[in-house]
Enzyme design. Structure first.
Site, PDB file in Angstrom:
ATOM      1  NE  ARG A  93      30.175  38.868  47.283  1.00 31.93           N
ATOM      2  CZ  ARG A  93      30.275  39.419  46.083  1.00 31.93           C
ATOM      3  NH1 ARG A  93      30.673  40.669  45.962  1.00 31.93           N
ATOM      4  NH2 ARG A  93      29.963  38.737  44.994  1.00 31.93           N
ATOM      5  CD  GLU A 149      37.374  33.465  40.429  1.00 29.85           C
ATOM      6  OE1 GLU A 149      36.498  33.678  41.287  1.00 29.85           O
ATOM      7  OE2 GLU A 149      37.584  34.240  39.467  1.00 29.85           O
ATOM      8  CB  THR A 196      34.986  30.699  48.365  1.00 27.59           C
ATOM      9  OG1 THR A 196      35.152  30.542  46.954  1.00 27.59           O
ATOM     10  CG2 THR A 196      33.643  31.330  48.670  1.00 27.59           C
ATOM     11  CD  GLU A 216      27.694  36.076  46.211  1.00 25.64           C
ATOM     12  OE1 GLU A 216      28.721  36.493  46.782  1.00 25.64           O
ATOM     13  OE2 GLU A 216      27.710  35.557  45.086  1.00 25.64           O
ATOM     14  CG  ASP A 225      32.474  27.898  41.801  1.00 30.29           C
ATOM     15  OD1 ASP A 225      31.440  27.717  42.468  1.00 30.29           O
ATOM     16  OD2 ASP A 225      32.861  29.030  41.472  1.00 30.29           O
TER      17      ASP A 225
END
Length: 516
Positions: free
Chosen positions: A150, A414, A503, A146, A279
């Site tokens: 980010r 998404e 992502t 994360e 994913d």
């Protein structure tokens, strides 16, 4: 008050009788221009008259839609600035904040969105916070994945967009502090790292890391190596991909969800999903191949094999309306369950097809995009649940079934992410219209009047959607950014031939091809 697509704009009580009047704006001449048709409805009761103004927005032009996204961002940012400035996440209802890592997560995640939207004052103010307040010298455990996608991704993206060295210096500082995560017996990184102490560890309950997390940090670390000319960042993340490339336990290119940091082997084998915990492994196979100039054949091989595995084992159609969806496999048993997270896949498939991969990838992308759209329109709020189950029997009334525990919406990106890719590559305006509907429903059911947006508990209940009092950083970092790019007519704005999005929707440059 919020402008709603088909509800009351305001209810007013008047003591005197007023003339009924119509509100109409001239229809614009260019295609897609907004046309507003409204009327005041007068209702007589025993003691007073109620006037309701109904405003129907038939369609809007690109400029209006862009401004609507900017307005949404400003509104979200106002809540963050007023009640959570410098903290990780806004709690818009209680007008407070929550901390995850204590690193200004929402602020950093939002920086490149502000730059792209041209919100210069907001960007400048946030940059000052990064310069004066952001410190990574903290005794705090952060999640490697994360924090990489980010914060590291956000800083690298801002450096590329603005050319401001501040962001690169902060990225270098953070990158070096994340490196202890890779000091494991297997070289598969631990999930958690203390960026102040330089120590790392697995979660308290297991020595496993999730496959998505260890295989979805590569774009950022590779780019950090390229910018700093320090190879160690790229070396540690490339090593992970090499190991996963050869590991036993895959099923026609599909990977299990967990990997052990001691043994370096997959665990919990036999369960395959394109949702949570797996994913972005698939997404980053393709994107690393594109980032590196399409030279790393192992990445392409693994991606193509995985998509064939998806088509062979996970693709099904619903009984009622033949919607194509991606299910899950658990020890050879098929489960007709699809996370909203899987709606990244139409965009990724389209990106692959744009880069010369087989045309049937695009065919599947078109079908899955329709399904992700239906996950919104078949809900009473027009917002998708976190998880959908699909009806396989034609006798069932509806395609999408939602269990009570899965009815929440976290403002996830998404679907609008994939709509952006699909519009860029096809120019089919229906994808813009679908995105516009989603934005309006976010405004209708998740917008908090004096600032911010909130996750909701129940997309099936438009009367009481059940606000959760949390605005995830990705709503500003991803959801609103992709909506803005979807509605922008400037196809050179972050051209998909020059940039790859991580992502968390942070654009990084595609590397120049090496000389032959």
């Amino acid at each position: 008050p919020n402008l709603q697509k088909d509800g009351n704009v305001s209810d007013t009580v008047g003591g005197e009788k007023q003339e009924q009047e119509a509100v109409q704006e001239e229809e614009g001449e260019e295609e897609g221009k907004e046309k507003k048709i409204g009327f005041l409805e007068e209702t007589q009761t025993s003691s007073f008259i109620i006037f309701r103004l109904f405003l129907f927005v038939v369609s809007t032009g690109p400029a209006d839609r862009l401004e609507a996204v900017r307005d949404a961002f400003r509104h979200a940012w106002k809540g963050y600035k007023d009640h959570a400035w410098g903290h990780d996440e806004l709690k818009p209802i209680s007008k407070s904040f929550s901390e995850w890592f204590g690193l200004g997560l929402t602020l950093i995640d939002s920086l490149d969105t502000m730059w792209i939207m041209g919100l210069k004052e907001e960007f400048a103010e946030a940059r000052r916070w990064v310069e004066k307040e952001l410190s990574f010298d903290k005794n705090v455990d952060v999640n490697l994945f994360e924090t990489t996608i980010r914060i590291l991704g956000g800083l690298l993206s801002c450096y590329h967009l603005s050319g401001d060295q501040l962001f690169l210096e902060k990225a270098k500082d953070l990158g070096s502090r994340l490196m202890p995560a890779f000091k494991t017996p297997s070289k598969i990184p631990f999930s958690d790292v203390n960026i102040g102490k330089g120590t790392a560890h697995p979660p308290r309950w297991t020595s496993d890391s999730t496959v998505a997390e260890v295989t979805s940090i590569q774009l950022e670390f590779r780019e950090l190596s390229r910018l700093t000319q320090e190879p160690q960042y790229q070396e540690v993340v490339n090593e992970v991909m090499k190991m996963v490339h050869t590991l036993p336990g895959k099923h026609d290119g599909l990977v299990p969800m967990f990997i052990n940091t001691n043994s370096g082997q997959f665990t919990h084998k036999g369960v395959f999903t394109l949702g949570a915990r797996a994913d972005s492994y698939y997404e980053y196979l393709l994107k690393q191949w594109i980032q590196g100039g399409k030279t790393e054949d192992d990445l392409l091989e693994d991606y193509l094999q995985a998509i064939e595995g998806v088509k062979k084992h996970l693709v099904r159609k619903t009984g009622p309306n033949m919607l194509t969806f991606i299910g899950e496999l658990s020890h050879n048993r098929f489960n007709a369950k699809m996370d909203h997270l899987v709606c990244f896949l139409p965009g990724t498939l389209a990106l692959g097809a744009h880069n010369g991969l087989p045309g049937d990838h695009m065919d599947l992308a078109v079908q899955l995009m329709e399904t992700c759209h239906q996950m919104y329109v078949q809900m009473e709020t027009g917002l998708s649940p976190e998880i959908a189950h699909f009806s396989l029997q034609s006798s069932d009334g509806r395609d999408v079934v939602v269990k009570p525990a899965d009815r929440h919406n976290l403002l996830r990106p998404e679907t609008v992410e994939s709509l952006f890719y699909m519009y860029r590559f096809t120019k089919d305006t229906k994808y813009r219209d679908w995105g516009w509907d989603i934005l309006q429903n976010f405004n209708k059911y998740t917008k908090i009047p004096d600032g911010g947006y909130t996750s909701i508990n129940n997309v099936r209940d438009p009367v009481n959607p059940g606000p959760r009092d949390k605005m995830e950083s990705f709503f500003l970092g991803e959801t609103l950014k992709y909506l803005y790019l979807l509605f922008s007519d400037d196809m050179k704005l972050l051209s998909l031939d020059k940039y790859i999005f991580n992502t968390e929707a942070h654009p990084l440059p595609i590397w120049p091809s090496p000389p032959k």
